[in-house]
Design a protein around this motif. Structure first.
Motif, mmCIF file in Angstrom:
data_model
loop_
_atom_site.group_PDB
_atom_site.id
_atom_site.type_symbol
_atom_site.label_atom_id
_atom_site.label_comp_id
_atom_site.label_asym_id
_atom_site.label_seq_id
_atom_site.Cartn_x
_atom_site.Cartn_y
_atom_site.Cartn_z
ATOM 1 N N MET A 115 -35.271 34.838 27.608
ATOM 2 C CA MET A 115 -35.627 36.156 28.120
ATOM 3 C C MET A 115 -36.818 36.084 29.070
ATOM 4 N N CYS A 116 -36.926 37.091 29.920
ATOM 5 C CA CYS A 116 -38.088 37.259 30.798
ATOM 6 C C CYS A 116 -39.024 38.256 30.131
ATOM 7 N N ILE A 117 -40.195 37.775 29.660
ATOM 8 C CA ILE A 117 -41.126 38.631 28.908
ATOM 9 C C ILE A 117 -42.550 38.395 29.404
ATOM 10 N N PRO A 118 -42.949 39.035 30.490
ATOM 11 C CA PRO A 118 -44.355 38.970 30.886
ATOM 12 C C PRO A 118 -45.228 39.596 29.791
ATOM 13 N N ILE A 119 -46.306 38.919 29.435
ATOM 14 C CA ILE A 119 -47.229 39.418 28.414
ATOM 15 C C ILE A 119 -48.551 39.751 29.098
ATOM 16 N N LEU A 120 -48.952 41.013 29.000
ATOM 17 C CA LEU A 120 -50.196 41.471 29.610
ATOM 18 C C LEU A 120 -51.237 41.697 28.528
ATOM 19 N N ARG A 121 -52.429 41.149 28.756
ATOM 20 C CA ARG A 121 -53.550 41.326 27.824
ATOM 21 C C ARG A 121 -54.659 42.110 28.524
ATOM 22 N N PRO A 122 -54.600 43.440 28.472
ATOM 23 C CA PRO A 122 -55.632 44.237 29.125
ATOM 24 C C PRO A 122 -56.873 44.391 28.254
ATOM 25 N N LYS A 123 -58.029 44.511 28.910
ATOM 26 C CA LYS A 123 -59.228 44.977 28.235
ATOM 27 C C LYS A 123 -59.015 46.450 27.870
ATOM 28 N N SER A 124 -59.930 47.022 27.074
ATOM 29 C CA SER A 124 -59.835 48.449 26.731
ATOM 30 C C SER A 124 -59.728 49.249 28.027
ATOM 31 N N PHE A 125 -58.689 50.083 28.111
ATOM 32 C CA PHE A 125 -58.448 50.787 29.361
ATOM 33 C C PHE A 125 -58.711 52.275 29.204
ATOM 34 N N ILE A 126 -59.186 52.864 30.279
ATOM 35 C CA ILE A 126 -59.655 54.248 30.273
ATOM 36 C C ILE A 126 -59.147 54.957 31.515
ATOM 37 N N GLY A 127 -59.208 56.287 31.472
ATOM 38 C CA GLY A 127 -58.742 57.083 32.591
ATOM 39 C C GLY A 127 -58.202 58.407 32.096
ATOM 40 N N PRO A 128 -57.518 59.179 32.934
ATOM 41 C CA PRO A 128 -56.988 60.479 32.527
ATOM 42 C C PRO A 128 -56.137 60.380 31.264
ATOM 43 N N GLU A 129 -56.347 61.308 30.361
ATOM 44 C CA GLU A 129 -55.675 61.423 29.061
ATOM 45 C C GLU A 129 -56.344 60.568 27.972
ATOM 46 N N ARG A 130 -57.352 59.762 28.309
ATOM 47 C CA ARG A 130 -57.974 58.898 27.313
ATOM 48 C C ARG A 130 -59.108 59.630 26.609
ATOM 49 N N LEU A 131 -59.042 59.657 25.276
ATOM 50 C CA LEU A 131 -60.118 60.207 24.458
ATOM 51 C C LEU A 131 -60.529 59.131 23.456
ATOM 52 N N GLY A 132 -60.110 59.256 22.193
ATOM 53 C CA GLY A 132 -60.443 58.241 21.215
ATOM 54 C C GLY A 132 -61.934 58.009 21.129
ATOM 55 N N ILE A 133 -62.350 56.755 21.042
ATOM 56 C CA ILE A 133 -63.761 56.413 20.878
ATOM 57 C C ILE A 133 -64.601 56.851 22.072
ATOM 58 N N PHE A 134 -64.022 56.872 23.275
ATOM 59 C CA PHE A 134 -64.793 57.232 24.456
ATOM 60 C C PHE A 134 -65.166 58.711 24.467
ATOM 61 N N GLU A 135 -64.421 59.524 23.743
ATOM 62 C CA GLU A 135 -64.734 60.945 23.695
ATOM 63 C C GLU A 135 -66.095 61.194 23.063
ATOM 64 N N LEU A 136 -66.552 60.278 22.185
ATOM 65 C CA LEU A 136 -67.899 60.410 21.612
ATOM 66 C C LEU A 136 -68.956 60.371 22.714
ATOM 67 N N LEU A 137 -68.841 59.386 23.612
ATOM 68 C CA LEU A 137 -69.779 59.280 24.732
ATOM 69 C C LEU A 137 -69.717 60.519 25.601
ATOM 70 N N TYR A 138 -68.511 60.976 25.920
ATOM 71 C CA TYR A 138 -68.361 62.102 26.837
ATOM 72 C C TYR A 138 -68.897 63.393 26.220
ATOM 73 N N GLU A 139 -68.660 63.583 24.929
ATOM 74 C CA GLU A 139 -69.168 64.795 24.273
ATOM 75 C C GLU A 139 -70.699 64.801 24.249
ATOM 76 N N TRP A 140 -71.284 63.665 23.879
ATOM 77 C CA TRP A 140 -72.742 63.591 23.814
ATOM 78 C C TRP A 140 -73.352 63.760 25.203
ATOM 79 N N ALA A 141 -72.730 63.162 26.221
ATOM 80 C CA ALA A 141 -73.235 63.307 27.588
ATOM 81 C C ALA A 141 -73.158 64.767 28.031
ATOM 82 N N ASN A 142 -72.046 65.415 27.763
ATOM 83 C CA ASN A 142 -71.851 66.802 28.169
ATOM 84 C C ASN A 142 -72.794 67.745 27.435
ATOM 85 N N ASP A 143 -73.123 67.413 26.184
ATOM 86 C CA ASP A 143 -74.006 68.268 25.373
ATOM 87 C C ASP A 143 -75.487 67.962 25.595
ATOM 88 N N GLY A 144 -75.796 67.055 26.515
ATOM 89 C CA GLY A 144 -77.189 66.757 26.807
ATOM 90 C C GLY A 144 -77.874 65.937 25.734
#
Length: 351
Positions: free
Chosen positions: A159-188
């Protein structure tokens, strides 16, 4: 495969953060998309353009049914670290085996397996390259190592099976652990980091990941049938990159280093008690260097990441600001929702 051709893509985990970004990316290139996910596909902007199948990759009958007429599979479905151990192993290993076996039986041209740099565990050197030793931390990291071994079995079957190993990826629709940073930043609020925060730490923008997936989907199989690390080309430290988000928020707040050793002991205890969303992989690695070489992907695939860490974080933060009313009352264990705060809701008061 030629870029201009319209192909039928199956995206497992299409209702998730990567899945929806990838679906939009492919639709913009006039490709046909089939979604398979256990979660509901609730994106009104593309819902009418995607064939939606709600089902579990652990159910072979469902996988076989959806695999008909598929030309390329992008296997992004996974049970993330906050899931129960049993679900992580059964989804990430047995689910992967089901997808590959069905694709093999249906003679699918290629299956692009989305792995993770978590397969390297906590390494003793950097940058990490694709042939370094694999040693996953916790059920998630361990299961992703074993999932790659399943891929190796099917590679041996031709079979043809490219395997991609990305670092933690972020961008539109991403919350999870990064939402902690964004909430604290937004709340001053100031934001804490483990240790001095001077360690090099690499992320990846989801658009750059989608571009890499597109390259592995469209270049000749003999060229892409390999393993590739993916990450930002320009990255800094938690202190510098997270500070960029606080600066963008405009409240004049700072990154606050906290002693790593006692903090990790407390976080380990809180995790065991179910009082913190931060799991082993996060608190054991965030204070250490963590970056991979992307030279192989650049050389073989022509991969050229657009976003630096800072640009990706700020892009994600802007999306958070634009959409926070949509998820302010939700919480869960996936990347698309805020994680349950536990005791960290009280910790925030002191920053």
């Amino acid at each position: 495969m030629q870029d201009g051709q319209s192909r039928q893509y199956l995206i497992t985990g299409c209702a998730g953060f990567l899945g929806i970004n990838l679906a939009r990316f492919l639709l913009m290139r006039n490709q046909r998309v089939v979604s398979l996910d256990i979660a509901p596909f609730d994106y009104p902007d593309v819902k009418d353009q995607v064939k939606i199948v709600t089902g579990d990759i652990r159910d072979m009958a469902v996988v076989d049914d959806v695999m008909e007429n598929i030309e390329v599979v992008i296997h992004a479905a996974a049970a993330l670290p906050l899931y129960e151990r049993e679900d992580i192993y059964s989804t990430n290993i047995e689910g992967t085996r089901n997808v590959l076996e069905s694709a093999y039986q249906h003679k699918v041209e290629r299956v692009i397996h989305i792995s993770t740099t978590a397969v390297y565990g906590i390494p003793d050197h950097h940058p990490l390259v694709e042939d370094n030793k694999l040693s996953g931390v916790g059920p998630y990291g361990e299961s992703k190592v074993l999932a790659e071994q399943v891929c190796e079995h099917y590679l041996e079957r031709g079979m043809c099976i490219p395997i991609l190993r990305p670092k933690s990826f972020i961008g539109p629709e991403r919350l999870g652990i990064f939402e902690l940073l964004y909430e604290w930043a937004n709340d001053g609020k100031n934001f804490p980091v483990l240790g001095r925060g001077n360690n090099l730490y690499q992320y990846l923008d989801v658009e750059d990941l989608c571009n890499a997936i597109w390259l592995t989907a469209t270049l000749p199989c003999k060229k892409v049938n390999d393993i590739f690390n993916l990450g930002a080309e320009k990255y800094g430290t938690p202190k510098t990159d997270f500070q960029a988000v606080l600066d963008f928020a405009g409240h004049g707040k700072r990154i606050i280093p906290i002693p790593a050793a006692p903090a990790i002991l407390v976080l380990r205890l809180l995790e065991r008690m179910g009082l913190s969303p931060l799991y082993q992989w996060i608190y054991k690695t965030v204070g250490k260097d963590s970056y991979v070489s992307i030279e192989k992907a650049k050389r073989v695939l022509g991969f050229q990441p657009i976003y630096s860490n800072r640009a990706a974080l700020i892009r994600n933060f802007q999306w958070y600001l634009d959409h926070q009313d949509e998820f302010k009352h939700s919480a869960g264990v996936t990347h698309r929702v805020p994680w349950r705060r536990g005791v960290l809701a009280l910790v925030k008061m002191f920053f």
